[in-house]
Write an enzyme that holds these catalytic residues in place. Structure first.
Site, PDB file in Angstrom:
ATOM      1  N   GLU A   1      -2.180  -8.983   3.082  1.00  0.00           N
ATOM      2  CA  GLU A   1      -2.594  -9.673   4.509  1.00  0.00           C
ATOM      3  C   GLU A   1      -4.047  -9.383   4.742  1.00  0.00           C
ATOM      4  OE1 GLU A   1      -1.352  -6.608   4.000  1.00  0.00           O
ATOM      5  OE2 GLU A   1      -2.215  -5.085   5.385  1.00  0.00           O
TER       6      GLU A   1
ATOM      7  N   ASN B   1     -26.966   2.409   8.844  1.00  0.00           N
ATOM      8  CA  ASN B   1     -27.986   1.536   9.381  1.00  0.00           C
ATOM      9  C   ASN B   1     -29.287   2.181   9.332  1.00  0.00           C
ATOM     10  OD1 ASN B   1     -25.873  -0.239  10.596  1.00  0.00           O
ATOM     11  ND2 ASN B   1     -25.434   1.427  12.046  1.00  0.00           N
TER      12      ASN B   1
ATOM     13  N   ASP C   1     -22.572  -7.753  16.400  1.00  0.00           N
ATOM     14  CA  ASP C   1     -22.826  -6.990  17.583  1.00  0.00           C
ATOM     15  C   ASP C   1     -22.448  -7.577  18.835  1.00  0.00           C
ATOM     16  OD1 ASP C   1     -24.056  -5.477  15.481  1.00  0.00           O
ATOM     17  OD2 ASP C   1     -26.221  -5.593  16.255  1.00  0.00           O
TER      18      ASP C   1
ATOM     19  N   ASP D   1     -26.877   5.610  13.312  1.00  0.00           N
ATOM     20  CA  ASP D   1     -28.260   4.853  13.547  1.00  0.00           C
ATOM     21  C   ASP D   1     -29.432   5.709  13.401  1.00  0.00           C
ATOM     22  OD1 ASP D   1     -26.417   2.692  14.397  1.00  0.00           O
ATOM     23  OD2 ASP D   1     -26.159   3.816  16.097  1.00  0.00           O
TER      24      ASP D   1
ATOM     25  N   HIS E   1      -3.607  -5.212  -0.299  1.00  0.00           N
ATOM     26  CA  HIS E   1      -2.960  -5.469   0.901  1.00  0.00           C
ATOM     27  C   HIS E   1      -3.318  -7.151   1.045  1.00  0.00           C
ATOM     28  CE1 HIS E   1      -3.133  -1.852   3.504  1.00  0.00           C
ATOM     29  NE2 HIS E   1      -3.766  -1.579   2.360  1.00  0.00           N
TER      30      HIS E   1
ATOM     31  N   CYS F   1       0.821  -1.230  -0.206  1.00  0.00           N
ATOM     32  CA  CYS F   1       0.178   0.075   0.112  1.00  0.00           C
ATOM     33  C   CYS F   1       0.771   1.143  -0.044  1.00  0.00           C
ATOM     34  CB  CYS F   1      -0.956  -0.031   1.038  1.00  0.00           C
ATOM     35  SG  CYS F   1      -2.428   1.204   1.038  1.00  0.00           S
TER      36      CYS F   1
ATOM     37  N   GLY G   1     -17.722   2.983  21.097  1.00  0.00           N
ATOM     38  CA  GLY G   1     -16.948   3.646  22.532  1.00  0.00           C
ATOM     39  C   GLY G   1     -15.564   4.333  21.621  1.00  0.00           C
TER      40      GLY G   1
HETATM   41  O1  1PR Z   1     -21.976   5.002  19.395  1.00  0.00           O
HETATM   42  O2  1PR Z   1     -19.582   5.132  18.626  1.00  0.00           O
HETATM   43  O3  1PR Z   1     -20.303   3.949  20.733  1.00  0.00           O
HETATM   44  O4  1PR Z   1     -21.072   3.117  18.595  1.00  0.00           O
HETATM   45  C1  1PR Z   1     -21.928   2.193  18.977  1.00  0.00           C
HETATM   46  C2  1PR Z   1     -22.267   1.426  17.808  1.00  0.00           C
HETATM   47  O5  1PR Z   1     -23.080   0.226  18.280  1.00  0.00           O
HETATM   48  C3  1PR Z   1     -22.858   1.820  16.484  1.00  0.00           C
HETATM   49  O6  1PR Z   1     -22.149   1.577  15.352  1.00  0.00           O
HETATM   50  C4  1PR Z   1     -24.255   1.388  16.481  1.00  0.00           C
HETATM   51  O7  1PR Z   1     -24.916   1.103  15.634  1.00  0.00           O
HETATM   52  C5  1PR Z   1     -24.276   0.043  17.361  1.00  0.00           C
HETATM   53  N1  1PR Z   1     -25.440  -0.315  18.337  1.00  0.00           N
HETATM   54  C6  1PR Z   1     -25.615   0.284  19.214  1.00  0.00           C
HETATM   55  N2  1PR Z   1     -26.559  -0.426  19.789  1.00  0.00           N
HETATM   56  C7  1PR Z   1     -27.164  -1.441  18.799  1.00  0.00           C
HETATM   57  C8  1PR Z   1     -27.974  -2.259  18.970  1.00  0.00           C
HETATM   58  O8  1PR Z   1     -28.455  -3.101  18.084  1.00  0.00           O
HETATM   59  N3  1PR Z   1     -29.009  -2.443  20.190  1.00  0.00           N
HETATM   60  N4  1PR Z   1     -26.232  -2.338  16.884  1.00  0.00           N
HETATM   61  C9  1PR Z   1     -26.034  -1.210  17.933  1.00  0.00           C
HETATM   62  C10 1PR Z   1     -26.373  -1.586  15.694  1.00  0.00           C
HETATM   63  C11 1PR Z   1     -26.589  -2.301  13.715  1.00  0.00           C
HETATM   64  C12 1PR Z   1     -26.063  -3.310  12.791  1.00  0.00           C
HETATM   65  C13 1PR Z   1     -26.828  -4.478  12.476  1.00  0.00           C
HETATM   66  C14 1PR Z   1     -27.487  -4.174  11.320  1.00  0.00           C
HETATM   67  C15 1PR Z   1     -27.770  -5.303  10.313  1.00  0.00           C
HETATM   68  N5  1PR Z   1     -26.612  -2.753  14.632  1.00  0.00           N
HETATM   69  O9  1PR Z   1     -24.701  -3.667  13.392  1.00  0.00           O
HETATM   70  O10 1PR Z   1     -25.888  -5.584  12.639  1.00  0.00           O
HETATM   71  O11 1PR Z   1     -28.727  -3.369  11.265  1.00  0.00           O
HETATM   72  O12 1PR Z   1     -28.727  -6.273  11.279  1.00  0.00           O
HETATM   73  P1  1PR Z   1     -29.755  -7.323  10.371  1.00  0.00           P
HETATM   74  O13 1PR Z   1     -28.732  -7.707   9.088  1.00  0.00           O
HETATM   75  O14 1PR Z   1     -29.956  -8.533  11.327  1.00  0.00           O
HETATM   76  O15 1PR Z   1     -30.675  -6.204   9.990  1.00  0.00           O
HETATM   77  P2  1PR Z   1     -20.751   4.281  19.502  1.00  0.00           P
END
Ligand code: 1PR
Length: 554
Positions: free
Chosen positions: A196, A472, A237, A403, A194, A84, A330
């Site tokens: 790797e 999302n 997740d 989100d 890349h 890269c 985080g």
């Molecule tokens: O705010 O910087 O600490 O980041 C938190 C991260 O965690 C963000 O990326 C946020 O989207 C994610 N998050 C927080 N709470 C949830 C929850 O589900 N309660 N998950 C969450 C978000 C979204 C995708 C999910 C898709 C596809 N999840 O990761 O996997 O919607 O799902 P599907 O294919 O089953 O429909 P910060």
């Protein structure tokens, strides 16, 4: 057992853990170059450049590596693999400078200047799996079939010019722009992609290099084009369940608790447990995922540095997963409650990069940064997490994961004119037939709604230095009814960085839909893969049948 150690030129700017793991996976031992004198003695050097051209060259100069490297490279007879930025630094110069610092010339081994892709024509960075046109017979590629894709992530490229043709090993096309994707002259090899992160194909490139022989150099002859494939991303997740175990979970519209009574906590079901993060990620790598994202979904409750299990997840996963790994949740500045020690977002991100992440994704913090950016009339302070991390690690390492949720409206007049209003398809109308909505951004995993729309946040984050958007949609999450095409269209039109569609996938057809009806570069699913309702190969077969470029899993 190989008779020599591979010398790794790690100047401490980012994730070289994957490169290390890929060398080890090929059965070689590693020696780190910490002193310029080691360069002359090396049997084979691997130089995985990370960060920006300017900062890489500055660090090479400061450490006194640049002179010995030029000498090592000069006769083309000592094995060298640049990766890269490690390839780009071989050129004379680059348009990629550090903010406010003078341009620094490259190592000047190859004629030509590295320049930026034109973001008015194509999404920049070029992220994903693309092919290559081979211009030389080379032992480096002896184990790789011509149709195996490799993983790229870069905003700048080396153009094909008359003066560098004899160096060209492969070229690749992005949009209609051909660029140098690998060079070789004698034992000096470098790749823009890349190895790797290119799965078993990349491991075979490394193997070929480590067995390198002097190749004949031929004149480049551009014959055809390659195509950037659309990526299939799997998201995991991750959070602790009620027994304190780290599990992969999956929500319905972000609610991750079972509805039944077993394991009841505060009157609700236990956290859905769909498996262990590392073993599930390994399965997806083997099954052909183009990329894997770990999202620490309860990170807002606790600091990420205390959250050692997520760092361990990355360390373990990167040992034998050779596709890009994103970690989110985080990534922000954080003060430890007991010690009072404050970590900047850059320090937090650095911990994850060192643990094996290729990209960090920011959610809540990105929304707050976008709010401040918009409120200031578009002023960059240089102090936001996005700016600080992208300055050091490059824009391609910074993903913004937002989100949003729909707010249905009857007419545009109902809503603040600063929000982008989107027209909905016939199958997406609101509960009382609303044809319009705006997408309200939320923070803290959907728990807190903010007065800013998704399109505005994405544009602001791009301006601040994000390299990719993970988009999302709370309404669609876990519903298996398909991606929110209106949202995907609105955002991918508004920004020039790649967009990953997320939330709602339930069938392979949902992938072909989002790729054919919007401009997104990647699509992500979680639940349908975790529950084994659909396999990754089913998705790729559907994409192939539909004429959507996809990486053949090797
Ligand atoms: O705010 O910087 O600490 O980041 C938190 C991260 O965690 C963000 O990326 C946020 O989207 C994610 N998050 C927080 N709470 C949830 C929850 O589900 N309660 N998950 C969450 C978000 C979204 C995708 C999910 C898709 C596809 N999840 O990761 O996997 O919607 O799902 P599907 O294919 O089953 O429909 P910060």
């Amino acid at each position: 057992m190989p008779s020599f150690k591979v010398s790794l030129l790690d100047y401490g700017a980012g994730n070289v853990r994957s490169v290390r793991n890929a060398i080890l996976a090929n059965g070689y031992e590693i020696e780190d170059i910490t002193d310029p004198a080691q360069i002359a003695q090396a049997k084979a050097i691997i130089f995985p450049g990370v960060g920006s051209f300017g900062s890489a060259m500055r660090v090479l100069q400061e450490k006194g590596f640049d002179g010995p490297l030029r000498t090592y490279l000069s006769a083309h007879d000592r094995p060298f693999l640049g990766i890269c930025l490690g390839m780009q630094t071989l050129f004379e110069s680059s348009d990629e400078h550090e903010d406010g610092r003078p341009a620094i010339p490259g190592l000047g081994v190859i004629p030509g200047k590295v320049i930026k892709f034109d973001s008015t024509k194509i999404a920049v960075p070029h992220i994903g799996w693309n092919g290559r046109i081979v211009h030389q017979e080379s032992p480096v590629l002896r184990y790789v079939a011509d149709d195996e894709d490799t993983y790229f992530v870069h905003s700048f490229y080396a153009p094909v010019i008359e003066e560098n043709k004899e160096w060209i090993l492969t070229t690749t096309t992005y949009g209609d722009q051909p660029f140098v994707s690998a060079i070789q002259r004698g034992s000096v090899v470098a790749t823009q992609f890349h190895p790797e992160k290119s799965g078993s194909t990349g491991l075979k490139v490394l193997q070929g290099f480590l067995e390198v022989r002097i190749a004949e150099s031929l004149d480049a002859d551009i014959k055809t084009e390659t195509k950037l494939t659309k990526r299939v991303v799997v998201a995991l997740d991750v959070r602790s369940n009620d027994h304190g175990d780290l599990v992969v979970t999956k929500g319905d519209q972000y609610d991750v608790r079972e509805n039944h009574k077993e394991g009841v906590v505060e009157g609700r079901g236990g956290v859905r447990n769909l498996g262990k993060p590392v073993s599930l990620a390994r399965r997806y790598y083997q099954e052909g995922a183009d990329e894997i994202a770990f999202l620490n979904i309860t990170s807002f409750r606790q600091g990420v540095i205390e959250d050692m299990p997520m760092l361990q997840v990355l360390e373990e996963a990167s040992k034998n997963i050779f596709v890009p790994l994103t970690v989110g949740g985080g990534i922000r500045s954080y003060t430890e409650p007991i010690s009072g020690r404050t970590w900047s977002a850059l320090e937090v991100a650095s911990r994850y990069f060192r643990a094996g992440a290729d990209k960090v994704s920011m959610g809540s913090d990105a929304v707050h940064a976008a709010e401040a950016y918009v409120a200031s009339g578009g002023t960059k302070t240089g102090t936001t997490s996005i700016e600080m991390i992208s300055r050091v690690y490059g824009v391609q390492a910074v993903v913004v994961s937002i989100d949003p949720k729909r707010v249905y409206i009857k007419s545009k007049e109902e809503v603040d004119s600063k929000h982008v209003v989107v027209e909905l398809g016939d199958d997406q109308l609101g509960p009382t037939g609303e044809r319009l909505c705006w997408y309200q951004c939320t923070v803290k995993g959907g728990r807190e709604a903010r007065n800013i729309c998704a399109v505005t946040v994405c544009k602001a984050c791009e301006a601040l230095g994000a390299g990719e958007i993970m988009l999302n949609c709370i309404d669609m999450d876990g519903q298996c009814n398909g991606f929110d095409l209106s949202l995907m269209r609105a955002v991918s039109r508004a920004v020039s960085i790649p967009v990953i569609a997320s939330s709602g996938a339930g069938t392979p057809g949902h992938f072909t839909d989002v790729f054919s009806k919007t401009n997104v570069q990647a699509a992500l699913a979680a639940g349908m893969f975790h529950r084994r309702e659909v396999e990754i190969e089913d998705v790729k077969a559907a994409m192939h049948a539909h004429g959507t470029a996809t990486r053949k899993s090797s």
